[in-house]
Enzyme design. Sequence first.
Site, short mmCIF file in Angstrom:
data_model
loop_
_atom_site.label_atom_id
_atom_site.label_comp_id
_atom_site.label_asym_id
_atom_site.label_seq_id
_atom_site.Cartn_x
_atom_site.Cartn_y
_atom_site.Cartn_z
N GLY A 29 0.97 -4.08 5.51
CA GLY A 29 1.22 -2.71 5.98
C GLY A 29 1.44 -2.68 7.48
N TYR B 81 -9.71 8.30 -1.97
CA TYR B 81 -9.50 7.51 -0.75
C TYR B 81 -10.84 7.06 -0.16
CZ TYR B 81 -8.17 6.54 4.11
OH TYR B 81 -8.01 5.96 5.34
P1 NAP Z 1 0.97 4.41 7.43
O1 NAP Z 1 1.44 4.75 8.79
O2 NAP Z 1 1.32 5.29 6.29
O3 NAP Z 1 1.43 2.91 7.09
C1 NAP Z 1 1.07 2.33 5.88
C2 NAP Z 1 1.59 0.92 5.84
O4 NAP Z 1 1.16 0.30 4.61
C3 NAP Z 1 3.11 0.84 5.85
O5 NAP Z 1 3.49 -0.32 6.52
C4 NAP Z 1 3.46 0.75 4.37
O6 NAP Z 1 4.75 0.16 4.21
C5 NAP Z 1 2.30 -0.14 3.90
N1 NAP Z 1 2.01 -0.06 2.46
C6 NAP Z 1 1.71 1.03 1.71
N2 NAP Z 1 1.53 0.66 0.42
C7 NAP Z 1 1.74 -0.67 0.37
C8 NAP Z 1 1.72 -1.64 -0.68
N3 NAP Z 1 1.49 -1.30 -1.96
N4 NAP Z 1 1.95 -2.94 -0.36
C9 NAP Z 1 2.21 -3.31 0.90
N5 NAP Z 1 2.25 -2.45 1.93
C10 NAP Z 1 2.03 -1.14 1.66
O7 NAP Z 1 -0.64 4.28 7.37
P2 NAP Z 1 -1.73 4.20 8.55
O8 NAP Z 1 -2.14 5.58 8.90
O9 NAP Z 1 -1.29 3.29 9.63
O10 NAP Z 1 -2.93 3.53 7.73
C11 NAP Z 1 -3.09 2.12 7.71
C12 NAP Z 1 -4.51 1.80 7.30
O11 NAP Z 1 -5.40 2.44 8.20
C13 NAP Z 1 -4.86 2.29 5.90
O12 NAP Z 1 -5.67 1.32 5.26
C14 NAP Z 1 -5.67 3.55 6.17
O13 NAP Z 1 -6.61 3.80 5.17
C15 NAP Z 1 -6.35 3.20 7.48
N6 NAP Z 1 -6.75 4.36 8.28
C16 NAP Z 1 -5.83 5.18 8.89
C17 NAP Z 1 -6.27 6.23 9.70
C18 NAP Z 1 -5.33 7.11 10.47
O14 NAP Z 1 -5.77 7.99 11.22
N7 NAP Z 1 -4.02 6.94 10.38
C19 NAP Z 1 -7.65 6.47 9.85
C20 NAP Z 1 -8.55 5.64 9.19
C21 NAP Z 1 -8.08 4.58 8.44
P3 NAP Z 1 5.60 0.31 2.83
O15 NAP Z 1 5.43 1.71 2.37
O16 NAP Z 1 6.99 -0.07 3.21
O17 NAP Z 1 5.00 -0.68 1.88
#
Ligand code: NAP
Length: 254
Positions: A14, A154
């Site tokens: 990701g 989640y």
């Molecule tokens: P994001 O911007 O939506 O990015 C998600 C990434 O994961 C993308 O690269 C997506 O690419 C990839 N992905 C999704 N499903 C996938 C799959 N089945 N196989 C491989 N890659 C996959 O998300 P984010 O906000 O950066 O979140 C990333 C992590 O941080 C997550 O684990 C989330 O729970 C955690 N998190 C985020 C926040 C926040 O504030 N944003 C806070 C706490 C925790 P593709 O769709 O092309 O596969």
Amino acid sequence: MSASLKGRAVVVTGGSKGIGRGIAKVFAESGAKVAIMARNVDEAQAAAREIGHDAYGIYGDVTSAQSLEAAFAEVARRSGGIDVLCANAGIFPQARLEEMTEAQWELVSDTNLKGTFLSVRAALPYLKASSQGRIILTSSITGPVTGYPGWTHYAATKAGQLGFMRTACIELAGYGITVNAVLPGNIITEGLAAMGEDYQKSMAASVPLKRLGTVEDIGYAALYFASREAGYVTGQTIIVDGGQILPESLDALS
Ligand code: NAP
């Protein structure tokens, strides 16, 4: 500490967007050879080009063991092994408990929790061969520490990752592999930016440091866990949230 990952082979699941992209950038700038994995390989490659420092994009789906095996074999071939796995891929669609379908539960669970297990298992042969194997999970404050309506599925996966970690770190200690987790608070990503400035302002107001986190803030915490200096740290978490979980009431913020 000025952590250097010079020459280490890192894979970020990701890594094409958001937090994963921030982790990839910080690791690449620290000298690592970074493989950015996502299902949309064009976006993964575009992110790699923008980050530079020999980063490259590859296809991989964390819900498929077969896909992960192929992806990590490619990383090992191109980077000469895998030293660090950043198991970061995750999704967070919202659904209230009363309306949540089994399919919605399963998709979030398969991606965030089973995806963590499958990623770690597929990376193990390479991490065992490394002299400094490291696994860094991206969990969240949501689930392990806090709650948010619409995210029961989640939150369960993010807490589940920590349960997984606390046993995995013991099983893998004999190979010198450490397993740790970063728990981000509210981080500015493309998704959050799209929710508008008002939303961002109200979220920032609930944070003692009065700003949302950056994706690099998470990258630096992950970099610590990956460093040589963190070699005696395993099964641990670090919350990166600007103090968000601490105020007992809104009064505490004024
Ligand atoms: P994001 O911007 O939506 O990015 C998600 C990434 O994961 C993308 O690269 C997506 O690419 C990839 N992905 C999704 N499903 C996938 C799959 N089945 N196989 C491989 N890659 C996959 O998300 P984010 O906000 O950066 O979140 C990333 C992590 O941080 C997550 O684990 C989330 O729970 C955690 N998190 C985020 C926040 C926040 O504030 N944003 C806070 C706490 C925790 P593709 O769709 O092309 O596969």
